[in-house]
Design a protein around this motif. Structure first.
Motif, PDB file in Angstrom:
ATOM      1  N   TRP A 119      17.218  54.575  28.683  1.00  0.00           N
ATOM      2  CA  TRP A 119      17.443  52.882  27.991  1.00  0.00           C
ATOM      3  C   TRP A 119      16.076  52.388  27.608  1.00  0.00           C
ATOM      4  O   TRP A 119      15.601  51.870  26.551  1.00  0.00           O
ATOM      5  N   GLN A 120      14.993  52.590  28.565  1.00  0.00           N
ATOM      6  CA  GLN A 120      13.553  52.765  28.481  1.00  0.00           C
ATOM      7  C   GLN A 120      12.925  52.796  27.245  1.00  0.00           C
ATOM      8  O   GLN A 120      12.396  51.899  26.806  1.00  0.00           O
ATOM      9  N   ALA A 123      15.898  51.611  24.015  1.00  0.00           N
ATOM     10  CA  ALA A 123      15.982  49.936  23.434  1.00  0.00           C
ATOM     11  C   ALA A 123      15.519  49.055  22.249  1.00  0.00           C
ATOM     12  O   ALA A 123      16.397  48.758  21.593  1.00  0.00           O
ATOM     13  N   GLU A 124      14.322  49.350  21.656  1.00  0.00           N
ATOM     14  CA  GLU A 124      14.390  48.490  21.187  1.00  0.00           C
ATOM     15  C   GLU A 124      13.881  49.515  19.958  1.00  0.00           C
ATOM     16  O   GLU A 124      13.188  49.058  18.854  1.00  0.00           O
ATOM     17  N   THR A 125      14.506  50.927  19.266  1.00  0.00           N
ATOM     18  CA  THR A 125      14.715  51.179  18.030  1.00  0.00           C
ATOM     19  C   THR A 125      15.863  50.760  17.957  1.00  0.00           C
ATOM     20  O   THR A 125      17.109  50.601  18.287  1.00  0.00           O
ATOM     21  N   HIS A 126      16.090  51.354  16.104  1.00  0.00           N
ATOM     22  CA  HIS A 126      17.421  51.277  16.093  1.00  0.00           C
ATOM     23  C   HIS A 126      18.537  52.129  16.286  1.00  0.00           C
ATOM     24  O   HIS A 126      20.046  52.429  15.915  1.00  0.00           O
TER      25      HIS A 126
END
Length: 317
Positions: A119-120, A123-126
């Protein structure tokens, strides 16, 4: 989750080693008939010696896909996933390549302990996720219950398209290989699949079925597919294009099931008889909803005079 990323669209998910040079044709030019989803594999299907070539091919493929997506969109494409070798490779891919045209990642050797690490970096991707259950912990019902409970509460929940059951890796942990005359359900995987369905499907997770590596045995594939569907599995891993039509024809809904599903969802009766069986909307509603979702994607089959399933209509096309 948008309609493109429905788990019902997976169908036969074809694994293609990243060393292949024809992946763009499969995605952009319908080279493989009926292909609905594919996984570009950088893990088991690629040897250490082939890895540099595989990464080079992937970079070139992404350039083609990104350009095509900008020009015409991806509505007509199959779903496209990448299976990295491990966490470090996934992090490298995300940091160094433009994955705009990729729908998600298949996460190998996924466990509760690796969830925070995955997740790290994601998380900031699509990117959507298809975690693969293929380690020895999968045989432990307590470990699987803990994983399911953690995923229910985790922010990644909305990104999980399906959980994949890694049949060959799980058999490997038992030092076994599927006998040629048996389905996976006749091996220890039978218990394992039942347990995973009980643990995860009861919490509204979708599971997809393991590969049938008996490429030339269509009867065995069809027998196994019937059991996959009876266990509520959505889609199945494919390792050869010849398996696609068989998998997706089995995902068609029988006319009898379709009729029952419609009556269950539209009836005001608490219980009624249909086609010789009891229908109870209170307990059969979720089944009926799944039947209609399958029918929307794969169509309805009817029995012809010889007893073989034939296409009645395809609601997706």
């Amino acid at each position: 989750m948008n309609a493109r990323l429905s788990p019902w669209r997976l169908g036969a998910t074809l694994y293609m080693p990243a060393v292949r040079n024809d992946i763009a044709e499969a995605i952009l030019r319908d080279k493989i008939t009926g292909l609905r989803s594919l996984v570009i594999c950088l893990e088991d299907a690629v040897s250490d010696a082939e890895l540099p070539q595989a990464l080079h091919n992937l970079q070139q493929l992404l350039q083609q896909l990104n350009a095509a997506q900008c020009a015409e969109g991806n509505a007509a494409w199959p779903l496209v996933f990448i299976r990295p070798r491990h966490l470090a490779m996934a992090e490298w891919l995300i940091e160094n390549l433009d994955l705009t045209a990729i729908d998600g990642l298949v996460l190998p050797k996924f466990t509760l302990s690796t969830l925070p690490n995955w997740w790290q970096i994601i998380a900031e991707t699509h990117l959507h996720l298809m975690p693969t259950l293929e380690t020895e912990e999968v045989f432990d019902v307590v470990a699987m219950r803990e994983l399911a409970q953690a995923l229910q509460q985790h922010p990644c929940r909305s990104r999980i398209l399906a959980l994949r059951i890694g049949g060959n890796d799980l058999m490997n942990t038992l030092s076994l290989r599927r006998p040629r005359h048996l389905t996976l359900y006749d091996t220890p995987m039978g218990y394992t699949i039942k347990m995973l369905v009980a643990v995860f499907a009861s919490r509204d997770f979708v599971l997809s079925a393991p590969v049938c590596e008996l490429i030339d045995d269509q009867m065995m594939l069809e027998n196994e597919l019937r059991l996959d569907i009876a266990h509520g599995l959505v889609g199945k891993t494919a390792i050869h294009p010849s398996q696609i039509a068989a998998i997706q024809s089995q995902l068609m809904v029988s006319a009898a099931d379709h009729a029952d599903a419609l009556r269950i969802l539209n009836s005001s009766q608490a219980v009624f008889k249909s086609q010789g069986a009891m229908c109870e909307p209170a307990t059969h509603r979720r089944w009926a909803e799944a039947i209609l979702a399958r029918a929307q994607e794969y169509g309805i089959a009817a029995e012809n005079s010889s007893g073989n399933a034939t296409l009645l209509r395809n609601l997706f096309t």
